[in-house]
Each structure stands twice: as C-alpha cells, then as structure tokens.
Design an enzyme around this catalytic site. Sequence first.
Site, PDB file in Angstrom:
ATOM      1  N   LYS A  81       0.854  -1.239  -0.041  1.00  0.00           N
ATOM      2  CA  LYS A  81      -0.071   0.041   0.062  1.00  0.00           C
ATOM      3  C   LYS A  81       0.964   1.222   0.078  1.00  0.00           C
ATOM      4  CE  LYS A  81      -3.759   2.022   2.966  1.00  0.00           C
ATOM      5  NZ  LYS A  81      -4.424   1.753   4.322  1.00  0.00           N
ATOM      6  N   SER A 156      -8.909   2.401   4.066  1.00  0.00           N
ATOM      7  CA  SER A 156      -8.189   3.285   2.927  1.00  0.00           C
ATOM      8  C   SER A 156      -7.247   2.050   2.134  1.00  0.00           C
ATOM      9  CB  SER A 156      -7.290   4.022   3.668  1.00  0.00           C
ATOM     10  OG  SER A 156      -6.304   3.254   4.782  1.00  0.00           O
ATOM     11  N   SER A 180      -9.192   0.146   8.130  1.00  0.00           N
ATOM     12  CA  SER A 180      -8.794   0.089   6.846  1.00  0.00           C
ATOM     13  C   SER A 180      -8.469  -1.142   6.005  1.00  0.00           C
ATOM     14  CB  SER A 180      -7.564   1.256   6.805  1.00  0.00           C
ATOM     15  OG  SER A 180      -8.369   2.542   6.913  1.00  0.00           O
TER      16      SER A 180
END
Length: 476
Positions: A81, A156, A180
């Site tokens: 990520k 996220s 997330s």
Amino acid sequence: MSELHHLSALDLAAAVRRRDVSPTEVLDHTLERARRLGPGVGAFVHLAEDHARAQARAAEETLARGDADRPPFLGVPCPVKDLVMVAGLPFEAGSAAFAGYVAPADDGVAVRLREAGTLMVGKTTTPELGLPPYTEPDVAPPARTPWDRTRGAGGSSGGSAAAVAAGIVPVAHGNDGGGSIRIPAAACGLVGLKPSRGRVSKGPLGVDGSALTADGVLTRTVRDTAAFLDVLARPWPGDHYTPRPPRTTFLDACDRDPGALRVGVLLDPVNVAGAPVHPEAVAAARRAATLLEGMGHVVDVAPVPFTPQEWEAFRPLWAVGALSAPIPPEADGLLTPLTRWMREQGRSYSGVDYANALVAVQMLARRAAAAWAGLDVVVTPTLAQPPAPVGSMRDDADPAADFEAQKAFTPWTTAWNILGAPAISVPLHRAEVDGVELPFGAQLGAVRLGDEELLLALAAALEAADPWPAFAPGVA
C-alpha cells in the site's frame, strides 16, 4: 500458467518450491493481469516491474542453490500500500502534495515482506493519507470492488483489496487505523485481520504514536492471513508494545480447537446512535453467530461498550494525525477538501486537548474491556451497508458531512483500534442488492490483546463450515 491466479499464497509458494513454476513466470503472469485488470478496479498507483524482476531473479538464484532456509513466500507477489515506503520507489500517500517523492529507505513492514521472499510488484492505491473508508484519491482512479464496479473497494487499503479480489495477486499489504483493512475486506469479499496493538512493528524508521494503526494483509483465505502474520509479527529492537508470541505459529492456530468460547453479538452501532444498518449486514453477523453456536460456543448479546458522545474522544487523535503529515504550507492547496478540513480540526486542538484525548481513548478501552469481561469474542457486521457506490460518501462541498457519512458506514470497526485488540473480517455472507450479488463481512473482534490465535481458529472453522467464493462472480 492460466490458473496461477487461482492459487492461494501458500499454494503458490509451494508450487514455486517444487519448481512447478518459476518466480519469473509468476511475475509475468501477475504483471499481465495487473496491466489488464488493474486499471478497471483502480488497484495500483504504481507498478514496479524493474524492482520485481530483480527480486524474481534473486529468488531463482536462491532456488538454484537449494538453500535449506528458503524464505516462506519465495516468488509470491505481494504489493505494498502506498502509505509504506519501499526504497527507490514512489511514495505519494495518495496525495498530489507528495507527487514525485521517492522513498529513501524501506519501512519495517517492507523489510519483513522482502525477507519472506515476496515480489513487490507495485504500490496499491490509497486515499489521501489513508484517511477515509473509501479510496477515491485525486491522483489516481478510484478503487472499485470487482463484485460491482460502480461501487467502491472501501478504504483505505482499497487498492490492495481490489488487487486481491480481482485475482491479480493472492495477497496484498494493508494497514488499519480505524478499519482500513477490515472495511475493504468486507467490500471485496476478502479476509482482513487487524492485528493487536504492537503485534506488527513499524520497524526502526517508525513509531507507534497514538498506537491506533496496525499493519497486516488482505487475502482470500484465513490460512494465508495467518501465514503472513507469522511473517510480519517479528519484533525489532526498541519496540514499545510486545504482545505475547503464539504458542507455535499463527498458521498452526488455524487447525487448533479453541475450546468452548463465550461469543457476544453486537448489532447496535457504536459511534453513531441510530445509524441505518442494512438487513443483509445484520444477516452476515447472525450467520457467523449461528455457525459458532452450532460449533458449541455460547452465544449471547454483547452490550454497546460506550456512547457515541464518548467515542468523540477518537476524533482529536485522527485530526492531529492528519495535521502531523509533513506537508509544506505551499502544498496545502493540493490537498483534498476532507484532508484540509481534518487538518484544520487538528489545529483547533491544544497540546492539552491531545493529551486528554489520549487519556480518554485509553479509558474507552477500559470501558470496553469491562463491558465485555464475560466474553471472549464479539461478533458484529463489518460494515453497516453494502459496498458504497463510488462518489456517494465523498463530499468536497461539505467535508463535515463526508466525515459523518464515514462514521455511519463504519460504526463498529474503530472500537477495536481504540481497544487495541485484534479483529478480523470474514466474507461469510452474500446477497443480491439492486440486482447484483454483493459480499457482506462479519467481524470477529477479540476482547483481549494478543488473541489472534483465537480469532484465526474461529475464522478458519467458519471458512471450513461455510466456505466463501474465492472470487466475485465472473472474475476468475
């Protein structure tokens, strides 16, 4: 070769060890799918072909030497990520304010994934600074769930979830400061574990700060999640939090009988009184509870641990966290309205306000522990609604309304960031919504820090009793 993407991370690692397929062949297959399928689901903000090819060549040299201590996931693709630094690659955190920045070093999580032999094939899409539970950055296309591409992949860690759910990679890194990992797992029909506070170290370049965030992965199977926790949960010198280690390995826990447990079911929203909850979200939690009761566990109602007003203690930590991002004043205009609003909120809090918020959040953790003292695990829906249509929550004209919509969408996940205990979302339930079959996650939240083994044993038992599809209809 055409079926490589059907394999779990553990099965793919085994195929590489047996020489059924080479790391370069795995990488070629992965990059072809990333280029072909990634844009449609907004999975990657950067592909890292040269970086991954160098890793694949090194993996093949390791195989040729026949090293007895080969890494456990040699040749398995695992993107990172774009909130974690990988040396020599772009690090932009979903923000135009960081455009062109190249990471000078590896974060601790990137080091552990490299040591495990994974191929870092790219940086996955994240919303700006990882703040909202949707992944709709200004700098990249939105991340979409492969179950219905009009709907978002959650946030996220939305790009990571989209990459796994689309069958591009079997595993992808994520992190979780308010849900997330679990939110995109639920939106994309995946397994997502938020580990205990301190279980996965930030490494020598990181600090825990408010200690709300935890790193982990998104996968299609509980066993893959457990095996990668074994990879990531290795301490570094100077770590502040040190949960007890597993009895043997976290992967072993998937085959272990946890004994008869006390399971609480919590269907009432925690952070927003009266937040609307979709009946299929409730059905996911009830499905998990019914299965667990059938396995001999005692199921009862879990109380709401604290009021929405008390939950507001979480807000200063989130807002000051946004403000602490190292953004020069001249780049402020490049930020999204939500980020600017949250940073302005952060400026409104004094040092005493922040210190009081830390104390208040720790008191909330004690309140939750006391409320659930008679339980071992709490089952909730992961999300209050099905995956949200792209653009339905983001409100640039009214960031305060945007934030309230986020809270209503995720009324349970933040409780476990506050508590610090682990929580896992499993994709037990599916239902038709507006003519499309969509996934609904059930969240299993431990009451005590360090209880990942318990959660993994329960999640693996649920997976065996009521298997979920590896992919959205039509993906594979």
